[in-house]
Design a protein around this motif. Structure first.
Motif, PDB file in Angstrom:
ATOM      1  N   GLU A 170       0.929  -1.226   0.084  1.00 25.37           N
ATOM      2  CA  GLU A 170       0.112  -0.071   0.040  1.00 25.37           C
ATOM      3  C   GLU A 170       0.746   1.203   0.085  1.00 25.37           C
ATOM      4  O   GLU A 170       1.786   1.348   0.620  1.00 25.37           O
ATOM      5  CB  GLU A 170      -0.840  -0.033   1.218  1.00 25.37           C
ATOM      6  CG  GLU A 170      -1.871  -1.117   1.106  1.00 25.37           C
ATOM      7  CD  GLU A 170      -2.558  -1.132   2.568  1.00 25.37           C
ATOM      8  OE1 GLU A 170      -2.689  -0.172   3.508  1.00 25.37           O
ATOM      9  OE2 GLU A 170      -3.042  -2.307   2.982  1.00 25.37           O
ATOM     10  N   HIS A 171       0.483   2.307  -0.704  1.00 24.66           N
ATOM     11  CA  HIS A 171       1.192   3.415  -0.822  1.00 24.66           C
ATOM     12  C   HIS A 171       0.266   4.628  -1.272  1.00 24.66           C
ATOM     13  O   HIS A 171      -0.709   4.312  -1.933  1.00 24.66           O
ATOM     14  CB  HIS A 171       2.319   3.314  -1.822  1.00 24.66           C
ATOM     15  CG  HIS A 171       3.408   4.432  -1.871  1.00 24.66           C
ATOM     16  ND1 HIS A 171       3.223   5.742  -2.378  1.00 24.66           N
ATOM     17  CD2 HIS A 171       4.650   4.718  -1.105  1.00 24.66           C
ATOM     18  CE1 HIS A 171       4.184   6.428  -2.197  1.00 24.66           C
ATOM     19  NE2 HIS A 171       5.098   5.653  -1.363  1.00 24.66           N
ATOM     20  N   PRO A 194      -3.779   1.608  -2.984  1.00 24.37           N
ATOM     21  CA  PRO A 194      -3.687   2.946  -2.183  1.00 24.37           C
ATOM     22  C   PRO A 194      -3.619   2.521  -0.884  1.00 24.37           C
ATOM     23  O   PRO A 194      -4.505   1.760  -0.389  1.00 24.37           O
ATOM     24  CB  PRO A 194      -4.593   3.764  -2.736  1.00 24.37           C
ATOM     25  CG  PRO A 194      -5.837   2.970  -3.318  1.00 24.37           C
ATOM     26  CD  PRO A 194      -5.039   1.578  -3.703  1.00 24.37           C
ATOM     27  N   GLY A 195      -2.987   3.711  -0.039  1.00 27.39           N
ATOM     28  CA  GLY A 195      -3.108   3.585   1.355  1.00 27.39           C
ATOM     29  C   GLY A 195      -2.497   4.602   2.010  1.00 27.39           C
ATOM     30  O   GLY A 195      -1.835   5.680   1.239  1.00 27.39           O
ATOM     31  N   PRO A 196      -2.650   5.051   3.185  1.00 32.71           N
ATOM     32  CA  PRO A 196      -2.288   6.411   3.846  1.00 32.71           C
ATOM     33  C   PRO A 196      -0.907   6.490   4.103  1.00 32.71           C
ATOM     34  O   PRO A 196      -0.108   7.406   4.238  1.00 32.71           O
ATOM     35  CB  PRO A 196      -3.007   6.474   5.098  1.00 32.71           C
ATOM     36  CG  PRO A 196      -3.357   5.109   5.468  1.00 32.71           C
ATOM     37  CD  PRO A 196      -3.562   4.273   3.951  1.00 32.71           C
ATOM     38  N   ARG A 197      -0.147   5.226   4.169  1.00 34.42           N
ATOM     39  CA  ARG A 197       1.391   5.279   4.368  1.00 34.42           C
ATOM     40  C   ARG A 197       1.800   4.123   3.630  1.00 34.42           C
ATOM     41  O   ARG A 197       1.182   3.004   3.253  1.00 34.42           O
ATOM     42  CB  ARG A 197       1.760   5.234   5.862  1.00 34.42           C
ATOM     43  CG  ARG A 197       1.176   3.942   6.567  1.00 34.42           C
ATOM     44  CD  ARG A 197       1.473   4.164   8.043  1.00 34.42           C
ATOM     45  NE  ARG A 197       1.193   2.805   8.665  1.00 34.42           N
ATOM     46  CZ  ARG A 197       1.775   1.822   8.999  1.00 34.42           C
ATOM     47  NH1 ARG A 197       3.115   1.689   8.422  1.00 34.42           N
ATOM     48  NH2 ARG A 197       1.600   0.672   9.640  1.00 34.42           N
ATOM     49  N   PRO A 198       3.093   3.797   3.466  1.00 32.32           N
ATOM     50  CA  PRO A 198       3.830   2.674   2.874  1.00 32.32           C
ATOM     51  C   PRO A 198       3.921   1.573   3.759  1.00 32.32           C
ATOM     52  O   PRO A 198       4.163   1.586   4.742  1.00 32.32           O
ATOM     53  CB  PRO A 198       5.249   3.396   2.687  1.00 32.32           C
ATOM     54  CG  PRO A 198       5.201   4.791   2.522  1.00 32.32           C
ATOM     55  CD  PRO A 198       4.157   4.907   3.518  1.00 32.32           C
ATOM     56  N   VAL A 199       3.175   0.417   3.242  1.00 29.03           N
ATOM     57  CA  VAL A 199       3.145  -0.822   4.023  1.00 29.03           C
ATOM     58  C   VAL A 199       3.279  -2.008   3.037  1.00 29.03           C
ATOM     59  O   VAL A 199       2.673  -2.161   1.816  1.00 29.03           O
ATOM     60  CB  VAL A 199       1.730  -0.931   4.703  1.00 29.03           C
ATOM     61  CG1 VAL A 199       1.735  -2.289   5.539  1.00 29.03           C
ATOM     62  CG2 VAL A 199       1.368   0.092   5.765  1.00 29.03           C
TER      63      VAL A 199
END
Length: 217
Positions: A170-171, A194-199
């Motif tokens: 996620e990014h 998509p995501g709120p922070r890199p995972v």
């Protein structure tokens, strides 16, 4: 220009000590990783667990039997924030892709984006590895790149039924991350969203046939 196609070589669990890392993996997957060895001059040592299809899990930690290395330890192990996190608990810190065109990738991307190439060896094994610097961006989701010398990568590493089933990321800017992965020839091996922070997230089969999910800190 497309990069030489690459494949997942291994995923990296960082730990403050090798014993803590092995215990973490055993609790997660139901089996302890097997013996690996030291990385002379690099200040680290590891243990390994096969994950099927030529992929494996590496537990890596600073090696107290070695002096401080001349270069920073791989995978950010000397970064103060990473060290603080790993003192609390081992965690997923990196992944590495196998390629046969490392020199070409480094020439095309440059050291500031792909990292400096290191020549390493242990016993009959030899390899070249480029670990992308933190300044390359994407919060650690870009892979290190490895090219194995002769006689090639390690043989089948015992996994006791464990397997890597999927790897996803996620990014906040998945399209930009996808383009960076394509430059390295590994876009197809990593699911993106998509995501709120890199995972970075791994879905793995345990030794008992169940499933486990591991996400980066």
């Amino acid at each position: 220009m497309n990069a030489t196609r690459a494949a997942i070589d291994h995923v990296v669990i960082g730990a403050a000590t090798l014993e803590e890392g092995a215990a973490f993996v055993e609790a997660l997957l139901g089996v302890a990783p097997g013996a690996g060895g030291a990385h002379p001059g690099a200040g680290t040592h590891n243990r390994l667990l096969g994950l099927g299809q030529g992929c494996y899990l590496e537990v890596i930690a600073p090696d107290p039997a070695q002096p401080e290395p001349a270069l920073p330890r791989l995978f950010g192990l000397d970064d103060p924030a990473v060290r603080r996190s790993l003192r609390k608990e081992p965690g997923l810190i990196a992944w590495v892709a196998r390629t046969s065109g490392l020199d070409a990738v480094l020439t095309r991307l440059g050291q500031d984006r792909a990292g400096a190439m290191r020549a390493m060896s242990r016993g009959s094994l030899s390899w070249k590895l480029a670990d992308p610097p933190a300044a390359a961006g994407f919060g650690g989701l870009l892979p290190g790149l490895i090219e194995w010398g002769q006689p090639g990568p390690p043989g089948e590493i015992p996994g006791h039924g464990c397997a890597l089933l999927a790897m996803e990321a996620e990014h906040p800017e998945p399209a930009a991350l996808a383009a960076a992965l394509e430059e390295r020839g590994v876009r197809e091996v990593l699911g993106l969203g998509p995501g709120p922070r890199p995972v970075l997230s791994l879905r793995m089969r345990r030794a008992d046939g169940g499933e486990a999910v591991l996400r980066s800190p």
